[in-house]
Design a protein around this motif. Structure first.
Motif, PDB file in Angstrom:
ATOM      1  N   PRO A 105     -19.953 -70.599  54.253  1.00  0.00           N
ATOM      2  CA  PRO A 105     -21.226 -70.134  54.192  1.00  0.00           C
ATOM      3  C   PRO A 105     -22.314 -71.215  53.846  1.00  0.00           C
ATOM      4  O   PRO A 105     -22.070 -72.141  53.340  1.00  0.00           O
ATOM      5  N   GLU A 106     -23.468 -70.930  54.359  1.00  0.00           N
ATOM      6  CA  GLU A 106     -24.664 -72.069  54.210  1.00  0.00           C
ATOM      7  C   GLU A 106     -24.798 -72.216  52.642  1.00  0.00           C
ATOM      8  O   GLU A 106     -25.092 -70.992  51.739  1.00  0.00           O
ATOM      9  N   GLY A 107     -25.166 -73.128  52.357  1.00  0.00           N
ATOM     10  CA  GLY A 107     -25.461 -73.531  50.696  1.00  0.00           C
ATOM     11  C   GLY A 107     -24.343 -73.533  49.845  1.00  0.00           C
ATOM     12  O   GLY A 107     -24.518 -73.458  48.640  1.00  0.00           O
ATOM     13  N   ALA A 108     -23.062 -73.462  50.431  1.00  0.00           N
ATOM     14  CA  ALA A 108     -21.918 -73.636  49.517  1.00  0.00           C
ATOM     15  C   ALA A 108     -20.992 -75.112  49.533  1.00  0.00           C
ATOM     16  O   ALA A 108     -20.184 -74.954  49.180  1.00  0.00           O
ATOM     17  N   GLY A 109     -22.003 -76.154  50.141  1.00  0.00           N
ATOM     18  CA  GLY A 109     -21.304 -77.258  49.826  1.00  0.00           C
ATOM     19  C   GLY A 109     -21.305 -77.968  48.516  1.00  0.00           C
ATOM     20  O   GLY A 109     -21.475 -77.413  47.494  1.00  0.00           O
ATOM     21  N   LEU A 110     -20.875 -79.392  48.708  1.00  0.00           N
ATOM     22  CA  LEU A 110     -20.760 -79.758  47.195  1.00  0.00           C
ATOM     23  C   LEU A 110     -21.995 -80.133  46.442  1.00  0.00           C
ATOM     24  O   LEU A 110     -21.699 -80.130  45.174  1.00  0.00           O
ATOM     25  N   GLY A 111     -23.360 -80.028  47.062  1.00  0.00           N
ATOM     26  CA  GLY A 111     -24.415 -79.944  46.199  1.00  0.00           C
ATOM     27  C   GLY A 111     -24.634 -78.824  45.482  1.00  0.00           C
ATOM     28  O   GLY A 111     -25.816 -78.767  44.776  1.00  0.00           O
ATOM     29  N   SER A 112     -24.054 -77.820  45.610  1.00  0.00           N
ATOM     30  CA  SER A 112     -24.452 -76.342  44.965  1.00  0.00           C
ATOM     31  C   SER A 112     -23.849 -76.085  43.763  1.00  0.00           C
ATOM     32  O   SER A 112     -22.768 -76.688  43.329  1.00  0.00           O
ATOM     33  N   THR A 113     -24.309 -75.087  42.967  1.00  0.00           N
ATOM     34  CA  THR A 113     -23.889 -74.738  41.604  1.00  0.00           C
ATOM     35  C   THR A 113     -23.227 -73.499  41.823  1.00  0.00           C
ATOM     36  O   THR A 113     -24.081 -72.386  41.990  1.00  0.00           O
ATOM     37  N   ASP A 114     -22.101 -73.274  41.600  1.00  0.00           N
ATOM     38  CA  ASP A 114     -21.359 -71.743  41.611  1.00  0.00           C
ATOM     39  C   ASP A 114     -21.899 -71.115  42.572  1.00  0.00           C
ATOM     40  O   ASP A 114     -22.369 -69.945  42.640  1.00  0.00           O
ATOM     41  N   PRO A 115     -21.679 -71.472  44.038  1.00  0.00           N
ATOM     42  CA  PRO A 115     -22.223 -70.749  45.042  1.00  0.00           C
ATOM     43  C   PRO A 115     -21.466 -69.266  45.257  1.00  0.00           C
ATOM     44  O   PRO A 115     -20.455 -69.000  44.982  1.00  0.00           O
ATOM     45  N   ALA A 116     -22.286 -68.642  45.979  1.00  0.00           N
ATOM     46  CA  ALA A 116     -22.072 -67.106  46.250  1.00  0.00           C
ATOM     47  C   ALA A 116     -20.942 -67.426  47.542  1.00  0.00           C
ATOM     48  O   ALA A 116     -21.628 -67.679  48.668  1.00  0.00           O
ATOM     49  N   LEU A 117     -19.762 -67.056  47.616  1.00  0.00           N
ATOM     50  CA  LEU A 117     -18.999 -67.381  48.884  1.00  0.00           C
ATOM     51  C   LEU A 117     -18.455 -66.223  49.558  1.00  0.00           C
ATOM     52  O   LEU A 117     -18.141 -66.340  50.746  1.00  0.00           O
ATOM     53  N   LEU A 118     -18.609 -64.995  49.092  1.00  0.00           N
ATOM     54  CA  LEU A 118     -18.163 -63.844  49.754  1.00  0.00           C
ATOM     55  C   LEU A 118     -19.375 -63.103  50.544  1.00  0.00           C
ATOM     56  O   LEU A 118     -19.144 -62.274  50.867  1.00  0.00           O
ATOM     57  N   ASP A 119     -20.518 -63.544  50.295  1.00  0.00           N
ATOM     58  CA  ASP A 119     -21.708 -62.962  50.896  1.00  0.00           C
ATOM     59  C   ASP A 119     -21.498 -62.937  52.690  1.00  0.00           C
ATOM     60  O   ASP A 119     -22.040 -61.997  53.236  1.00  0.00           O
ATOM     61  N   GLY A 120     -21.013 -64.057  53.006  1.00  0.00           N
ATOM     62  CA  GLY A 120     -20.708 -64.113  54.306  1.00  0.00           C
ATOM     63  C   GLY A 120     -19.299 -63.684  54.779  1.00  0.00           C
ATOM     64  O   GLY A 120     -18.783 -64.447  55.786  1.00  0.00           O
ATOM     65  N   LEU A 121     -18.665 -62.703  54.136  1.00  0.00           N
ATOM     66  CA  LEU A 121     -17.306 -62.621  54.484  1.00  0.00           C
ATOM     67  C   LEU A 121     -17.349 -61.807  55.839  1.00  0.00           C
ATOM     68  O   LEU A 121     -18.061 -60.756  56.048  1.00  0.00           O
ATOM     69  N   VAL A 122     -16.483 -62.095  56.920  1.00  0.00           N
ATOM     70  CA  VAL A 122     -16.281 -61.630  58.050  1.00  0.00           C
ATOM     71  C   VAL A 122     -15.545 -60.611  58.151  1.00  0.00           C
ATOM     72  O   VAL A 122     -15.746 -59.673  59.137  1.00  0.00           O
TER      73      VAL A 122
END
Length: 447
Positions: A105-122
């Protein structure tokens, strides 16, 4: 004109019926090919009471799989490819694994903090929640490209900072995998979503097959760790029962020395204890054996990672073994304790059988002595009866002689019946006695 190839004569004996199946087992679960960056959503569920048909019905809820034939699920492995993601289904003896590989997902790269990973679940909404079974492991694994630093503490700390910040500044464990090829980090923490997180940083140019192998080893490592730990609650629950059973066995063993306790009472107690121990063994032997097997797999997967430490951070293998080893030792000790208790019950049973045999032998000896005395008394009675029988028979014979003499006197013979009878008494006694002896001799000769 027939252009079909001519069948070649076989150069080998007939194949074993299972040869092809066993040969292809090495290809049964091929590693995934993962293009970085990627998100792998992994769920492992216990499949006790869940059929392949139920799992197949759940897979058919995915878009485009309504006509998925059930035959494709007979091989315990299925990889489904979609336009933007792949899904892998694997059924094992105790659990079934679902792995979804999709774009990060966008914004889940190394520069993020505790990113939301399941928002773009397929997957469709609720599809993960409705997987048949009970969740045993759930992991969100993010794999990113990153330029790995030089092997110096300062350079590695410069990368550890953003990586730890990606976990929300939680404490993490981390390792260099493959002898330094890539990094893997995790905090082994369950989040409110029920998932734990892992992060892999691999250098540009990492092949898709290598990325697939890395993900497979990490996911299997955590799954097997949790499956191995399933034996720990069982071991803890057995401890009170084992303590009580050991105390009861010690009491029974002590009572074996006390002859005032009846063998039947001891036998009843011992049978009840043996049944309890054997039931515990039958119910938990598989769990303990499975725990040993899963622990072995954990050790193998840790070895396959070929870890190198990152300064200031505990490696994944060290962290896992230090937490897992005490639990595995507890399970192993409980299994050994249960087996030892079963053997001690068997030895106590043998001692009780020996005591019963000795008592039975003493009772048989007493009975034999009574029978011997009875036979002696019977012989005495028989001798007495025989003496009386000789006297009685002689009396009747002498009476017949007396009557015969009276009859002769009445017929005019010059006889004195009383004198005749008195004279015949010794002869009659001798004759009856000798006849009785001959009869006894014939009877004993017949035996």
């Amino acid at each position: 004109m027939d252009t079909s190839p001519t069948p070649q004569p076989s150069l080998l004996p007939d194949s074993d019926p299972q040869r092809e199946l066993l040969h292809n087992e090495v290809h049964a679960r091929p590693s995934a090919r993962i293009r970085l960056p990627a998100l792998i959503v992994f769920v492992a569920v216990l499949n006790e009471g869940v059929t392949r048909e139920q799992e197949g019905d759940h897979l058919r809820r995915l878009p485009g799989l309504a006509q998925l034939p059930q035959e494709r699920l007979q091989g315990n492995f299925l990889r489904l490819r979609f336009e933007e993601h792949t899904l892998k289904w694997e059924r094992h003896t105790e659990f079934t694994r679902y792995s979804i590989v999709q774009e990060l997902p966008e914004g889940a790269g190394l520069g993020s903090t505790d990113p939301a990973l399941l928002d773009g679940l397929v997957t469709p909404p609720g599809w993960l929640r409705d997987i048949p079974g009970r969740t045993v492991a759930a992991i969100k694994l993010v794999m990113l490209h990153a330029v790995l630093p030089e092997p110096t503490p300062e350079a590695q700390a410069a990368l550890m900072g953003p990586a730890q910040h990606w976990f929300g500044d939680r404490a993490v464990v981390a390792s260099q995998l493959g002898g330094g090829h890539s990094w893997a980090l995790t905090d082994f923490a369950l989040r409110p979503s029920g998932f734990e997180r892992m992060l892999v940083l691999a250098p540009p140019g990492t092949t898709e097959t290598r990325a697939g192998r890395i993900s497979q080893r990490l996911l299997e490592l955590e799954t097997y760790r949790l499956m191995a730990l399933r034996g720990l609650p069982v071991a803890k629950a057995l401890s009170p029962m084992l303590a009580a059973a050991e105390a009861q066995l010690a009491t029974i063993t002590a009572q074996l020395e006390n002859k005032s306790t009846s063998e039947q009472a001891l036998l009843d107690q011992l049978v009840s204890l043996a049944a309890k121990v054997e039931r515990a063994t039958a119910e938990n032997n598989y769990r303990f054996a499975a725990t040993r097997a899963y622990d072995t797999l954990v050790s193998q997967r840790i070895g396959e990672l070929r870890e190198k430490p990152i300064p200031g951070t505990q490696t994944i293998g060290e962290f896992m073994q230090r937490r897992l080893s005490p639990a595995m030792a507890t399970v192993a000790a409980t299994a050994q304790r249960l087996a030892s208790l079963s053997e001690r019950v068997s030895r106590t049973s043998a001692l009780l059988r020996t005591r019963v045999d000795i008592v039975t032998e003493a009772q048989n000896q007493q009975l034999l002595e009574k029978l011997t005395k009875g036979q002696e008394l019977q012989l005495r009675l028989q001798s007495t009866v025989e003496g009386l029988s000789i006297a009685a028979i002689s009396y009747y014979v002498v009476s017949l002689v007396l009557y015969l003499g009276k009859a002769g006197k009445a017929a005019g013979l010059p006889l004195n019946p009383e004198m005749l009878a008195g004279a015949m008494i010794p002869l009659v006694l001798l004759g009856v006695w000798r006849t009785t002896k001959k009869i006894h001799a014939k009877l004993h000769a017949g035996h």
